[in-house]
Motif scaffolding. Structure first.
Motif, PDB file in Angstrom:
ATOM      1  N   LEU A   4       0.837  -1.210   0.000  1.00  0.00           N
ATOM      2  CA  LEU A   4       0.000   0.000   0.000  1.00  0.00           C
ATOM      3  C   LEU A   4       0.867   1.253   0.000  1.00  0.00           C
ATOM      4  O   LEU A   4       0.611   2.207  -0.743  1.00  0.00           O
ATOM      5  CB  LEU A   4      -0.926  -0.004   1.220  1.00  0.00           C
ATOM      6  CG  LEU A   4      -1.842   1.219   1.383  1.00  0.00           C
ATOM      7  CD1 LEU A   4      -2.769   1.339   0.177  1.00  0.00           C
ATOM      8  CD2 LEU A   4      -2.631   1.131   2.674  1.00  0.00           C
ATOM      9  N   ALA A   5       1.913   1.228   0.822  1.00  0.00           N
ATOM     10  CA  ALA A   5       2.821   2.377   0.889  1.00  0.00           C
ATOM     11  C   ALA A   5       3.514   2.591  -0.446  1.00  0.00           C
ATOM     12  O   ALA A   5       3.709   3.723  -0.894  1.00  0.00           O
ATOM     13  CB  ALA A   5       3.854   2.150   1.996  1.00  0.00           C
ATOM     14  N   LEU A   6       3.887   1.482  -1.099  1.00  0.00           N
ATOM     15  CA  LEU A   6       4.539   1.564  -2.395  1.00  0.00           C
ATOM     16  C   LEU A   6       3.605   2.155  -3.446  1.00  0.00           C
ATOM     17  O   LEU A   6       3.999   3.008  -4.253  1.00  0.00           O
ATOM     18  CB  LEU A   6       5.003   0.171  -2.832  1.00  0.00           C
ATOM     19  CG  LEU A   6       5.747   0.090  -4.176  1.00  0.00           C
ATOM     20  CD1 LEU A   6       7.018   0.925  -4.128  1.00  0.00           C
ATOM     21  CD2 LEU A   6       6.075  -1.367  -4.511  1.00  0.00           C
ATOM     22  N   LEU A   7       2.343   1.709  -3.433  1.00  0.00           N
ATOM     23  CA  LEU A   7       1.354   2.229  -4.370  1.00  0.00           C
ATOM     24  C   LEU A   7       1.116   3.722  -4.172  1.00  0.00           C
ATOM     25  O   LEU A   7       0.991   4.485  -5.132  1.00  0.00           O
ATOM     26  CB  LEU A   7       0.035   1.452  -4.223  1.00  0.00           C
ATOM     27  CG  LEU A   7       0.023   0.024  -4.767  1.00  0.00           C
ATOM     28  CD1 LEU A   7      -1.272  -0.672  -4.378  1.00  0.00           C
ATOM     29  CD2 LEU A   7       0.192   0.040  -6.288  1.00  0.00           C
ATOM     30  N   VAL A   8       1.040   4.136  -2.908  1.00  0.00           N
ATOM     31  CA  VAL A   8       0.847   5.554  -2.595  1.00  0.00           C
ATOM     32  C   VAL A   8       2.032   6.372  -3.090  1.00  0.00           C
ATOM     33  O   VAL A   8       1.866   7.446  -3.694  1.00  0.00           O
ATOM     34  CB  VAL A   8       0.659   5.764  -1.074  1.00  0.00           C
ATOM     35  CG1 VAL A   8       0.700   7.251  -0.727  1.00  0.00           C
ATOM     36  CG2 VAL A   8      -0.658   5.161  -0.613  1.00  0.00           C
ATOM     37  N   SER A   9       3.245   5.861  -2.884  1.00  0.00           N
ATOM     38  CA  SER A   9       4.455   6.562  -3.321  1.00  0.00           C
ATOM     39  C   SER A   9       4.490   6.701  -4.834  1.00  0.00           C
ATOM     40  O   SER A   9       4.819   7.771  -5.364  1.00  0.00           O
ATOM     41  CB  SER A   9       5.704   5.811  -2.847  1.00  0.00           C
ATOM     42  OG  SER A   9       5.752   5.769  -1.437  1.00  0.00           O
ATOM     43  N   ILE A  10       4.130   5.622  -5.535  1.00  0.00           N
ATOM     44  CA  ILE A  10       4.129   5.647  -6.995  1.00  0.00           C
ATOM     45  C   ILE A  10       3.086   6.638  -7.512  1.00  0.00           C
ATOM     46  O   ILE A  10       3.333   7.402  -8.449  1.00  0.00           O
ATOM     47  CB  ILE A  10       3.865   4.237  -7.563  1.00  0.00           C
ATOM     48  CG1 ILE A  10       5.060   3.325  -7.265  1.00  0.00           C
ATOM     49  CG2 ILE A  10       3.608   4.299  -9.074  1.00  0.00           C
ATOM     50  CD1 ILE A  10       4.831   1.876  -7.645  1.00  0.00           C
TER      51      ILE A  10
END
Length: 332
Positions: A4-10
Motif C-alpha cells: 500500500l505504501a509503495l502504491l501511494v508513493s508511486i
C-alpha cells in the motif's frame, strides 16, 4: 501494508511528474511576437540589461530606435553589451550607468543622476535579479533576495515616478516569476530582534521577492490611476539565463539549485523567447490602458496568480513597510 505504501508513493510520483510536465509545457515552450511599433524619441531604462533577458530586451528596443539606458552593477560588462547592441542595431544612443541594487544608497545616487540628466523616461523595466544568494544580506541588512529583486527596484521606481509622470503615457514593468505561488503563508512584517543581522527576517527567499514584485505592480497601478503611467508584472518563463550560475552561499540548497540548472539548461526557453513577454508588455499598443495585470506568454494570466498575489490589503501593507525601509533614501 508495504504494498500500500509503495502504491501511494508511486501515485504521488506520477502526479508530481504530471504537474512538472504541465508547468514545463506552459513555461518553456517557444514564443513568437511581432510588432512594427517604433520608439524614436523614447527613453527606456532596463536594470540588468547587460545579459540574459535584459540584454535581449535592450537589443529589440534599441532596434526600434529608442534611447536605451543599461543600469548594471558590472559596468565593464555593460559597456561591452552596449557596444554589441550599437553594432547590431546601428543605434548609437545606448547608455551605460552603474547601479547596485544591493545598496539603497547606490540606488538613490543612480536615480538622482537620471532625474538630473534625462528629459524623459517612457519605459522602466525592473529586470535585474538573483536566483542564488551571494551572501546573507544586502548592505542595509535585508535578505539578499528581497533587497535586490524587490526593495532596490521599489526605491528606484519611487524616485523616478515624477519623471515617468512627466513622460506619460509611460510604462513600468516588473519581472516576476511563477515561483511566487510557493509563498503559502501571509508574509510576516516582523522587524526582528534589536541588533539582529537581518532586518525583517521573514521577508526572505526568492519566491517572496517575486510575490513582492507582483504586489508592487498592483499597488502602483492603483496609485498611478490618474497619471497615464501603467504598471504591470510578468513571468518570462523558464529561461536559459545565468540567474542560477553563482554558487550558493555556504552551500545552502545546492542539490535543488543543481536540479534547477539542469532543467533550465535542457528544457528552458531561449533568452530571446524569454524576452518576448517583456517586449510585449513594454510596447504593445493594445495595452495602452491596461494596468495592474500579470502576464505570461504574451497574454494576461491573472488566473495563474496565487491568492496572496491578489490580496489588495497585503499590497498596501507592503507599500507602507517598503516606504519605511527606504525612508532615509527618499530625502533629497
Amino acid at each position: 501494508m508495504l504494498l500500500l505504501a509503495l502504491l501511494v508513493s508511486i501515485t504521488c510520483l506520477v502526479l508530481y511528474v504530471r504537474r512538472v510536465k504541465r508547468i514545463l509545457s506552459r513555461h518553456s515552450k517557444p514564443l513568437t511576437y511581432f510588432s512594427d511599433v517604433m520608439l524614436h524619441g523614447k527613453t527606456v531604462l532596463i536594470t540588468g540589461g547587460n545579459s540574459g533577458i535584459g540584454k535581449e530586451t535592450a537589443l529589440d528596443l534599441a532596434g526600434r530606435g529608442s534611447r536605451v539606458i543599461l543600469a548594471c552593477r558590472n559596468l565593464t560588462k555593460a559597456k561591452e553589451t552596449a557596444e554589441e547592441i550599437k553594432n547590431i542595431t546601428r543605434n548609437s544612443n545606448i547608455i551605460t550607468m552603474e547601479l547596485d541594487l544591493n545598496d539603497l544608497e547606490s540606488v538613490k545616487k543612480f536615480a538622482q543622476r537620471i532625474n538630473q540628466n534625462e528629459k524623459r523616461l517612457d519605459i522602466l523595466i525592473n529586470n535585474a535579479g538573483i536566483g542564488v544568494r551571494g551572501s546573507d544580506c544586502t548592505k542595509q541588512n535585508y535578505d539578499e533576495f528581497f533587497g535586490i529583486n524587490y526593495l532596490g527596484h521599489f526605491l528606484l521606481t519611487y524616485l523616478l515616478l515624477d519623471l515617468l509622470k512627466k513622460s506619460a503615457p509611460s510604462r513600468i514593468i516588473n519581472i516576476s516569476s511563477y515561483a511566487h505561488i510557493f509563498v503559502k503563508k501571509y508574509p510576516d512584517f516582523y522587524l526582528g530582534q534589536h541588533g539582529a543581522k537581518i532586518k525583517y527576517p521573514n521577508l526572505s527567499g526568492y519566491a517572496t521577492s517575486k510575490l513582492c514584485n507582483i504586489l508592487h505592480s498592483k499597488i502602483l497601478s492603483k496609485k498611478l490611476k490618474a497619471s497615464k503611467v501603467i504598471s504591470n508584472s510578468l513571468h518570462p518563463g523558464m529561461v536559459k539565463t545565468g540567474i542560477l550560475n553563482n554558487d550558493p552561499f555556504q552551500g545552502k540548497g545546492l542539490l535543488r539549485i543543481l536540479l534547477y540548472r539542469i532543467l533550465f539548461k535542457y528544457m528552458g526557453r531561449s533568452t530571446k523567447d524569454g524576452a518576448k513577454t517583456v517586449i510585449y508588455a513594454a510596447i504593445d499598443e493594445s495595452l495602452n490602458d491596461i494596468s495592474g495585470q500579470y502576464f505570461e506568454n504574451n497574454s494576461i494570466a491573472n488566473n495563474e496568480l496565487s491568492k496572496l498575489a491578489k490580496d489588495e490589503k497585503l499590497a498596501e501593507k507592503l507599500w507602507d513597510i517598503s516606504l519605511q525601509m527606504c525612508a532615509e533614501y527618499l530625502e533629497n
